[in-house]
Design an enzyme around this catalytic site. Structure first.
Site, PDB file in Angstrom:
ATOM      1  N   CYS A 143       0.833  -1.382   0.021  1.00  0.00           N
ATOM      2  CA  CYS A 143       0.158  -0.053  -0.183  1.00  0.00           C
ATOM      3  C   CYS A 143       0.875   1.380   0.215  1.00  0.00           C
ATOM      4  O   CYS A 143       0.468   1.967  -0.891  1.00  0.00           O
ATOM      5  CB  CYS A 143      -0.923  -0.058   1.158  1.00  0.00           C
ATOM      6  SG  CYS A 143      -0.092  -0.429   2.762  1.00  0.00           S
ATOM      7  N   HIS A 223      -2.341   5.214   6.608  1.00  0.00           N
ATOM      8  CA  HIS A 223      -0.969   5.896   6.869  1.00  0.00           C
ATOM      9  C   HIS A 223      -0.882   7.176   6.248  1.00  0.00           C
ATOM     10  O   HIS A 223      -1.614   7.763   5.465  1.00  0.00           O
ATOM     11  CB  HIS A 223      -0.020   5.145   5.785  1.00  0.00           C
ATOM     12  CG  HIS A 223       0.022   3.385   5.928  1.00  0.00           C
ATOM     13  ND1 HIS A 223       0.565   2.812   7.095  1.00  0.00           N
ATOM     14  CD2 HIS A 223      -0.299   2.517   4.974  1.00  0.00           C
ATOM     15  CE1 HIS A 223       0.198   1.611   6.768  1.00  0.00           C
ATOM     16  NE2 HIS A 223      -0.269   1.257   5.789  1.00  0.00           N
TER      17      HIS A 223
HETATM   18  P1  NAD Z   1      -5.147 -10.926   6.401  1.00  0.00           P
HETATM   19  O1  NAD Z   1      -4.569 -11.398   7.410  1.00  0.00           O
HETATM   20  O2  NAD Z   1      -6.237  -9.462   6.585  1.00  0.00           O
HETATM   21  O3  NAD Z   1      -5.624 -11.709   5.385  1.00  0.00           O
HETATM   22  C1  NAD Z   1      -5.046 -13.087   5.048  1.00  0.00           C
HETATM   23  C2  NAD Z   1      -6.341 -14.268   4.840  1.00  0.00           C
HETATM   24  O4  NAD Z   1      -5.485 -15.187   4.433  1.00  0.00           O
HETATM   25  C3  NAD Z   1      -6.867 -14.433   5.930  1.00  0.00           C
HETATM   26  O5  NAD Z   1      -8.141 -14.789   5.755  1.00  0.00           O
HETATM   27  C4  NAD Z   1      -6.239 -15.866   6.446  1.00  0.00           C
HETATM   28  O6  NAD Z   1      -7.082 -16.743   7.231  1.00  0.00           O
HETATM   29  C5  NAD Z   1      -5.789 -16.525   5.273  1.00  0.00           C
HETATM   30  N1  NAD Z   1      -5.016 -17.535   5.046  1.00  0.00           N
HETATM   31  C6  NAD Z   1      -3.766 -17.837   5.877  1.00  0.00           C
HETATM   32  N2  NAD Z   1      -3.005 -18.788   5.559  1.00  0.00           N
HETATM   33  C7  NAD Z   1      -3.585 -19.138   4.457  1.00  0.00           C
HETATM   34  C8  NAD Z   1      -3.296 -20.307   3.509  1.00  0.00           C
HETATM   35  N3  NAD Z   1      -2.189 -20.860   3.586  1.00  0.00           N
HETATM   36  N4  NAD Z   1      -4.161 -20.458   2.260  1.00  0.00           N
HETATM   37  C9  NAD Z   1      -5.167 -19.613   2.197  1.00  0.00           C
HETATM   38  N5  NAD Z   1      -5.737 -18.723   2.897  1.00  0.00           N
HETATM   39  C10 NAD Z   1      -4.880 -18.423   4.192  1.00  0.00           C
HETATM   40  O7  NAD Z   1      -4.175 -10.090   5.346  1.00  0.00           O
HETATM   41  P2  NAD Z   1      -4.109  -8.923   4.403  1.00  0.00           P
HETATM   42  O8  NAD Z   1      -3.955  -7.782   5.137  1.00  0.00           O
HETATM   43  O9  NAD Z   1      -5.293  -8.904   3.547  1.00  0.00           O
HETATM   44  O10 NAD Z   1      -2.707  -9.214   3.667  1.00  0.00           O
HETATM   45  C11 NAD Z   1      -2.329 -10.099   2.457  1.00  0.00           C
HETATM   46  C12 NAD Z   1      -1.331  -9.553   1.763  1.00  0.00           C
HETATM   47  O11 NAD Z   1      -1.731  -8.129   1.212  1.00  0.00           O
HETATM   48  C13 NAD Z   1      -0.011  -9.357   2.530  1.00  0.00           C
HETATM   49  O12 NAD Z   1       1.233  -9.755   1.675  1.00  0.00           O
HETATM   50  C14 NAD Z   1      -0.073  -8.086   3.107  1.00  0.00           C
HETATM   51  O13 NAD Z   1       1.381  -7.538   3.332  1.00  0.00           O
HETATM   52  C15 NAD Z   1      -0.467  -7.404   1.669  1.00  0.00           C
HETATM   53  N6  NAD Z   1      -1.169  -6.130   1.762  1.00  0.00           N
HETATM   54  C16 NAD Z   1      -1.709  -5.783   3.078  1.00  0.00           C
HETATM   55  C17 NAD Z   1      -2.262  -4.471   3.326  1.00  0.00           C
HETATM   56  C18 NAD Z   1      -2.955  -4.025   4.650  1.00  0.00           C
HETATM   57  O14 NAD Z   1      -2.692  -2.750   4.937  1.00  0.00           O
HETATM   58  N7  NAD Z   1      -3.824  -4.918   5.010  1.00  0.00           N
HETATM   59  C19 NAD Z   1      -1.801  -3.589   2.452  1.00  0.00           C
HETATM   60  C20 NAD Z   1      -1.402  -3.790   1.180  1.00  0.00           C
HETATM   61  C21 NAD Z   1      -1.088  -5.108   0.966  1.00  0.00           C
END
Ligand code: NAD
Length: 341
Positions: A143, A223
């Site tokens: 992000c 942020h």
């Molecule tokens: P999150 O924890 O909200 O969601 C991840 C989901 O994946 C959860 O529902 C979890 O149960 C599931 N999960 C875990 N292990 C798994 C597996 N082996 N197979 C299938 N599902 C599985 O995480 P998020 O915030 O959505 O982040 C996801 C990605 O996006 C990360 O790389 C993060 O760095 C990136 N990201 C996050 C944000 C943010 O601010 N939240 C912003 C930009 C990018």
């Protein structure tokens, strides 16, 4: 299933995954064939209510069925049925899925929590869409990196960027996140400078001289970036405001707004889904030029700014559209991005 549409699977249905699923579902050239859940929690419930096919790890299917869910198959079944997987599992987990995608010959997108080495291309819709056309593996950057690329790229195109110095006040956790913090501290994140954000911008624009520092703060809304940019050619604050206002994913924030909480409230008033602010929110009155240096504040909605970039990345990788601005326009129109103050 519509055979003319690209079949997209979402592996990991959390903060990012559920938003990517909803954005893909709005497109007329792609469709969601399934999402994966590891546990039958409230997000699984809403996925079922939205009519998404739910897939689960093979050893968890029975526990979903015991809770009354209809499960379409295992995660492997979902991957086999897809043309492209958007991996939205937590950072550093996505890498363990790479062997599966390779085995099934399915294209994949990872998110910014994965190392840059997971895919040969790190992606931003405006800055390097063309590099992703036809690609098998792409990482949509984080992000913060997305937010930085969206302002640095047009400035570099128009005026040339000599150097960028940015301080990032990071949200401590997402609103639904009950495990993150701090709740009463400013945490140097990390102590050793630079933070990873500056180097991450270089995965997309290697020639940019940029360093960054980051501090985690007790807030979940957004942020905040404090930017100082030295440009190669002279321009006024007005020129920069006009340049930013012309970009498809920058919103100029005014009307008395001077805080991230007010931007979120603005998103609510606009009727945005989940009060998402997909665009960079540049505080218009903060844009100033002094002694040849540009200064401004921008707020980045961490939960949603990367969502339209994921849609564009699918379109590039599946060669659905060669022109990045056309893809950006199509994605923006479908999601309702583009209303300017
Ligand atoms: P999150 O924890 O909200 O969601 C991840 C989901 O994946 C959860 O529902 C979890 O149960 C599931 N999960 C875990 N292990 C798994 C597996 N082996 N197979 C299938 N599902 C599985 O995480 P998020 O915030 O959505 O982040 C996801 C990605 O996006 C990360 O790389 C993060 O760095 C990136 N990201 C996050 C944000 C943010 O601010 N939240 C912003 C930009 C990018």
């Amino acid at each position: 299933m519509d055979m003319s549409k690209v079949k997209v699977a979402i592996n990991g249905y959390g903060t990012i995954g559920k938003r990517v699923a909803d954005a893909v579902a709005l497109q007329d050239d792609m469709e969601i064939i399934g999402i994966s859940k590891t546990r039958p929690n409230f997000e699984a419930k809403t996925a079922a209510m939205k009519g998404y096919n739910i897939y689960a790890p093979a050893d968890k299917i029975d526990s979903f069925k015991n809770d009354g869910y209809t499960i379409a198959g295992s995660i492997e079944d979902m991957v086999k049925a897809a043309d492209i997987v958007v991996d939205c599992t937590p950072g550093k987990i996505g890498v363990s899925n790479k062997a599966l995608y390779e085995k099934e010959g399915v294209k994949a997108i990872w998110q910014g929590g994965e190392s840059k080495d997971i895919a040969p291309i790190s992606f931003n819709s405006e800055a390097n869409y063309a590099d992703a056309i036809g690609a098998d593996y792409v990482r949509v950057v984080s992000c913060n990196t997305t937010g930085l690329c969206r302002v640095i790229y047009p400035l570099d195109q128009k005026y040339g960027v000599e150097k960028v110095r940015v301080t990032i006040v990071r949200r401590g956790g997402d609103p639904g996140d009950i495990k993150s913090g701090p709740i009463d501290a400013l945490v140097l994140d990390p102590i050793k400078l630079p933070s990873h954000h500056g180097p991450d911008v270089k995965t997309i624009m290697p020639h940019i001289n940029i360093t960054s520092a980051a501090i985690k703060a007790p807030t979940s809304f957004m942020h905040l970036h404090v930017l100082n940019i030295q440009l190669k050619t002279e321009c006024s604050a007005e020129d920069v405001k006009n340049l930013f206002a012309s970009r498809p994913r920058i919103r100029m924030i005014a009307d008395g707004i001077s805080a991230t909480a007010q931007i979120i409230e603005f998103g609510r008033d606009l009727g945005r889904p989940r009060n998402d602010m997909w665009e960079n929110c540049v505080f218009r009155d903060s844009v100033s030029v002094d002694d040849g240096e540009l200064y401004f504040f921008q707020a980045i909605h961490q939960e949603s700014d990367v969502i339209p970039e994921n849609v564009d990345a699918i379109r590039a990788m599946m060669s659905l559209e060669k022109d990045n601005l056309k893809s950006i326009e199509k994605t923006n129109k479908s999601m309702g991005i583009g209303f300017k103050c």
